[in-house]
Design a protein around this motif. Sequence first.
Motif, short mmCIF file in Angstrom:
data_model
loop_
_atom_site.label_atom_id
_atom_site.label_comp_id
_atom_site.label_asym_id
_atom_site.label_seq_id
_atom_site.Cartn_x
_atom_site.Cartn_y
_atom_site.Cartn_z
N VAL A 41 0.85 -1.18 0.00
CA VAL A 41 0.00 0.00 0.00
C VAL A 41 0.89 1.24 0.00
CG1 VAL A 41 -0.17 0.19 2.53
CG2 VAL A 41 -2.01 1.08 1.07
N ILE A 42 0.45 2.27 -0.71
CA ILE A 42 1.18 3.54 -0.75
C ILE A 42 0.32 4.59 -0.08
CG2 ILE A 42 2.13 5.34 -2.22
CD1 ILE A 42 2.83 3.19 -4.25
N LEU A 43 0.83 5.16 1.01
CA LEU A 43 0.12 6.20 1.75
C LEU A 43 0.59 7.56 1.23
CD1 LEU A 43 0.44 4.63 5.32
CD2 LEU A 43 -1.38 4.34 3.64
N ASN A 44 -0.38 8.37 0.82
CA ASN A 44 -0.05 9.64 0.17
C ASN A 44 0.07 10.76 1.18
OD1 ASN A 44 -0.31 8.35 -2.35
ND2 ASN A 44 -2.52 8.69 -2.34
N GLY A 73 12.66 4.22 11.91
CA GLY A 73 12.17 4.28 13.28
C GLY A 73 11.96 2.89 13.86
N ARG A 74 11.14 2.85 14.94
CA ARG A 74 10.93 1.60 15.67
C ARG A 74 9.50 1.07 15.53
NH1 ARG A 74 14.18 2.52 21.43
NH2 ARG A 74 16.25 2.85 20.48
N ALA A 75 8.74 1.60 14.64
CA ALA A 75 7.37 1.10 14.43
C ALA A 75 7.43 -0.33 13.89
CB ALA A 75 6.62 2.01 13.47
N PRO A 76 6.39 -1.15 14.15
CA PRO A 76 6.43 -2.58 13.76
C PRO A 76 6.67 -2.80 12.27
CG PRO A 76 4.58 -2.15 15.23
CD PRO A 76 5.16 -0.82 14.89
N MET A 77 6.18 -1.89 11.43
CA MET A 77 6.33 -2.10 9.98
C MET A 77 7.51 -1.32 9.39
SD MET A 77 4.30 0.45 10.86
CE MET A 77 2.86 -0.50 11.29
N ALA A 78 8.38 -0.81 10.22
CA ALA A 78 9.48 0.03 9.75
C ALA A 78 10.38 -0.71 8.76
CB ALA A 78 10.29 0.55 10.93
N HIS A 79 10.63 -1.99 9.02
CA HIS A 79 11.53 -2.75 8.16
C HIS A 79 10.87 -3.11 6.82
CE1 HIS A 79 9.07 -5.76 10.13
NE2 HIS A 79 9.44 -6.63 9.21
N ARG A 80 9.56 -2.91 6.70
CA ARG A 80 8.84 -3.21 5.45
C ARG A 80 8.37 -1.93 4.75
NH1 ARG A 80 4.24 -5.08 6.75
NH2 ARG A 80 4.36 -5.17 9.02
N SER A 93 5.09 -2.62 2.56
CA SER A 93 5.01 -3.88 1.80
C SER A 93 4.51 -5.02 2.67
CB SER A 93 6.40 -4.24 1.24
OG SER A 93 6.91 -3.20 0.45
N ASN A 94 3.94 -6.02 1.99
CA ASN A 94 3.50 -7.25 2.65
C ASN A 94 2.66 -6.95 3.89
OD1 ASN A 94 3.25 -10.00 3.05
ND2 ASN A 94 5.21 -10.20 4.12
#
Length: 473
Positions: A41-44, A73-80, A93-94
């Motif tokens: 998903v792409i957040l605008n 940062g340290r948010a759960p989806m930061a690495h994706r 992603s994913n």
Amino acid sequence: MELCSTVVSSTFAILLLLHLGLIPITAQQNEVQIGITGQDVILNCRGISDNIGVTWKYYKSVIRLFKGDYLKGRAPMAHRSEINRSTKHLKVSNLSLSDAGIYTCEYDSHTVSISLHVFKLTISSDGHFLPNDTLKLTLIQNPSHPLHGLSITLFNSSNAIVRSKFLQIGGSQEYMLESEKLKTTDNGTWVCHIHSDSPLINQNISFDVKVLGFQNPDLEVKYATIDSTVILAWHMNFQNIKWEKGFTGQVNWKQQESATSHKLREFSVTEPGKQHRTESSHHLTQSVMKVELPKVRFNDSGQYQCQLEYNGKYVQSKIELVVMKVSANPVGPLFRGGKVTLICQVSSPLPSKAHLCWERENGTQKDVKKSKQHEVKVEVNVSTAGLWNCHLIVDDDRKISLNYTVEEASVWISYVAIGAGVGGSLLVFGLACLCIISGLRWQRRRQRAKRMIRARQYLLENKTCQCQHRLKK
């Protein structure tokens, strides 16, 4: 009093300017976006300039920063996640259900707030079905960040609305839809349409439906003449629909509906990327299964069935083979004044709109003989030589034909036959007479031999008596 009136007017003007956005202050924009698990998903981040730094957050946790350099940062989806250098949009992603929530894009004195709702779409059997199977679609959203009052509609590959059973589970967190009795024509891309009035959402989620089967699923009737070569073919659709699972199949034959089935061939199709390990079956690489019958016999007729098996379920397609033959009684040339019966026969009962027909080449309407309804043979009595044709006609269409030539015996052949008959009779009579004469001669010899034996015994006895009388003297 006049002062209060002036203050109220000024305050109203300021509020109006703020509403129109003519005075730059810290602003917050709220948006709604939809994501699907396993996808991106792409957040605008709307309204941001090219050379401005940006900070993306998930609630209060930082995901990514861009201020000259990229920082994670340290948010759960930061690495994706990653920030687009030119647009400053955030790509995640994913996606997983836990990624649903509030995302903020902060730049200068502006904040853009995005409410991300993530759906998990599950299709039964991983989207692979057989005809008459039931498609079960499950739509799940994050229980901590759900959308309420959703309307869900299914569209098939023909873009037609699918009538489906609808079930809501666990409040507004899980939805289930069922579409029964799938057909091979349902292959293709389906769409799950999600609609919400508040907030306004119109989201399409596409998914593939693959229904394994045959291009000729209905019973096919194939007609053949005796001693001809017949090729039975079943066309499958697994290559056209890009079927991604392994399955097995076999071809069976039985002469009648109530008879025992005989297995003729086994085959299998392996899942892409896997090796074929079954030595007892044929590895099918093309989407057609063929069975060749050279010099077909009358007893080769019956039902030939191709059956596919996947996930413990079956789909089958049948071909009915009907064989026709012609014969004559008696066999051989037609003698003067004689008759011959021509017989045309098929191996199984014919449908109501089918019949057999004998007709003489260059003959008249009197030389035409048709079978009655559901008859399997037709006979015609022939007293003149000529070429006769038997046709199998279905719905006024000639399916197959066989011919039989009645040959007239030549005159000298007739004389030879008569002479042979007379000569044979004389020969039999002569042999009988010879046997009688030989028998009489043999009987006379036997009687003569008996008389000679008696005479010898008499002479021998008489001589013995004379010798004894002389000795006494």
